[in-house]
Design an enzyme around this catalytic site. Structure first.
Site, PDB file in Angstrom:
ATOM      1  CB  SER A 317     -46.974 -47.918 -16.971  1.00 39.39           C
ATOM      2  OG  SER A 317     -48.023 -47.311 -16.275  1.00 39.39           O
ATOM      3  CG  ASP A 328     -54.329 -61.523 -20.299  1.00 40.35           C
ATOM      4  OD1 ASP A 328     -53.368 -62.274 -20.575  1.00 40.35           O
ATOM      5  OD2 ASP A 328     -54.361 -60.806 -19.284  1.00 40.35           O
ATOM      6  CE  LYS A 342     -45.537 -46.696 -13.016  1.00 46.02           C
ATOM      7  NZ  LYS A 342     -46.993 -46.625 -13.202  1.00 46.02           N
TER       8      LYS A 342
END
Length: 409
Positions: A317, A328, A342
């Protein structure tokens, strides 16, 4: 006069064209009429279909509610025991949400909702114990928090809880026994603890304890290490305090450890990522109706240090979003094993008599990659930890953080 003759001449000279124009106009009107009729028929057809579907839906719902009413009548007439109306209502609501077959959505009773809000605040009401299920079926103590009600009691990690308020843990069930250990601040609880085959009874008073979700230290080579166990309302302040302490004391690179971090509040995650990343939209959520919302935004302040994030199969999560965002945006490599996967968000809404519903409402991702729900994040450096005390994942992460500053030695 000339004008009149010319006008009349025009009038008397348009008989043939006038007929053609009348035919064209009539055809056009006919086509329009046909189009209107077809549109009406199609609209009526689809409206009828929609109406019939709604009627079917209403009838199906009515049948289901009739079944529930019949069941209620049967139970009230034949059930031998007493019925607690509050428990019955909570059970119906829990059953409805569980019927969604979504492992993240659930209905919370009033007591559960109070405990959930306290947990989100970073406050724990209880004994300050970290517990797990022992292979025997009883409850094993794995950690005792400092300043907890049991800290000076003599209990140690590895002790086994066999009874909670006089009820055998195996007979009641592990989850039920854990739930029984919850309670209001100031209330008492008795537990029986087994060590080396000997049972000892204890009585404690539950109290509110601030949970430490962030810890840190300086590793060799001026590598700052920060462990984040979850994202709660008190996490950002703890995170910033430790981050500033490490950087002020000469940290040249950072290792973030989110192993076994199952997530938490996105708002807390945003505050932790903000000082690390460049300005802009970092992550968005997409809802059922197709609209998107920004859930993580970073301002212009950005920490320019090499970073590494350690993850494992229990990283989930918000913790996954933390790792994904740093990777990223080119800030960090990931070390460890593939994460849980998740990538959906829940909202909590008060519902019923003091209870609340936790419902999955959106899918989220960073602004630069796809959603990882059901997929997880694959680390750049896949390192397994064995059962020994040697932490290969941390060692690898620390080496990478050191090399990023000092190069290969």
């Amino acid at each position: 006069m000339t004008a009149r003759i010319l006008l009349y001449g025009i009038h008397s000279g348009r008989d043939d064209n006038d007929m053609n124009k009348k035919i064209s106009l009539g055809l056009a009107l006919s086509l329009i009429a046909i189009a209107i009729a077809v549109t009406f028929i199609l609209t009526s057809f689809f409206s009828l279909q929609s109406f019939n579907k709604k009627v079917v839906d209403v009838n199906e719902k009515a049948q289901r509610y009739d079944s529930l009413e019949s069941l209620d009548a049967y139970v009230r007439e034949n059930y031998y025991g007493d019925i607690d109306e509050g428990d019955l209502s909570d059970g119906i609501l829990k059953g409805y949400v569980s019927g969604l077959d979504d492992k993240y959505s659930r209905y919370l009773t009033e007591e559960e909702y109070i405990a959930e809000k306290s947990d989100d605040e970073g406050q724990l009401v209880g004994l300050g114990l970290t517990l797990t299920e022992d292979e025997s079926g009883y409850i094993r103590i794995t950690e005792i928090l400092d300043d907890s009600p049991v800290f000076d009691s003599g209990l140690i990690a590895g002790d086994i809880i066999t009874f909670v308020d006089g009820v055998d843990v195996i007979a009641a069930g592990f989850d039920e026994s854990i739930e029984a250990m919850r309670g209001a601040e100031g209330s008492e609880i008795s537990i029986t603890v087994r060590r080396d085959g000997i049972d000892t009874d204890y009585t404690f008073t539950r109290q509110s304890i601030e949970v430490t979700t962030v810890t840190g230290e300086m590793l060799d080579g001026f590598v700052g290490y920060i462990k984040i166990s979850s994202f709660k309302k008190n996490t950002p302040q703890q995170f910033v305090d430790i981050l500033e302490h490490l950087t002020a004391n000469g940290a040249q690179s950072l290792v973030f450890d989110v192993r076994d971090n199952t997530g938490g509040l996105v708002s807390a995650l945003e505050e932790c990522l903000d000082p690390l990343l460049p300005e802009g939209v970092i992550a968005t959520a997409e809802y059922k109706d197709g609209h998107s919302e920004t859930i993580v935004y970073s301002d212009e302040s950005e920490l320019d240090l090499p970073m590494v994030v350690i993850v494992n199969k229990n990283t989930a999560s918000a913790a996954e979003l933390f790792a994904a965002a740093l990777r990223d945006y080119g800030k960090a490599d990931l070390v460890g094993v593939k994460t849980y996967g998740k990538g959906v968000m829940q909202s909590t809404t008060e519902f019923g008599s003091g209870g609340a519903i936790v419902l999955t409402v959106a899918e989220y991702k960073t602004s630069l990659s796809e959603c990882y729900d059901g997929v997880g994040l694959t680390p750049d450096h896949q390192i397994e930890n064995d059962d020994s005390d040697y932490d290969a994942q941390l060692e690898t992460a620390a080496d990478l953080a050191y090399i990023a500053v000092n190069g290969e030695q």
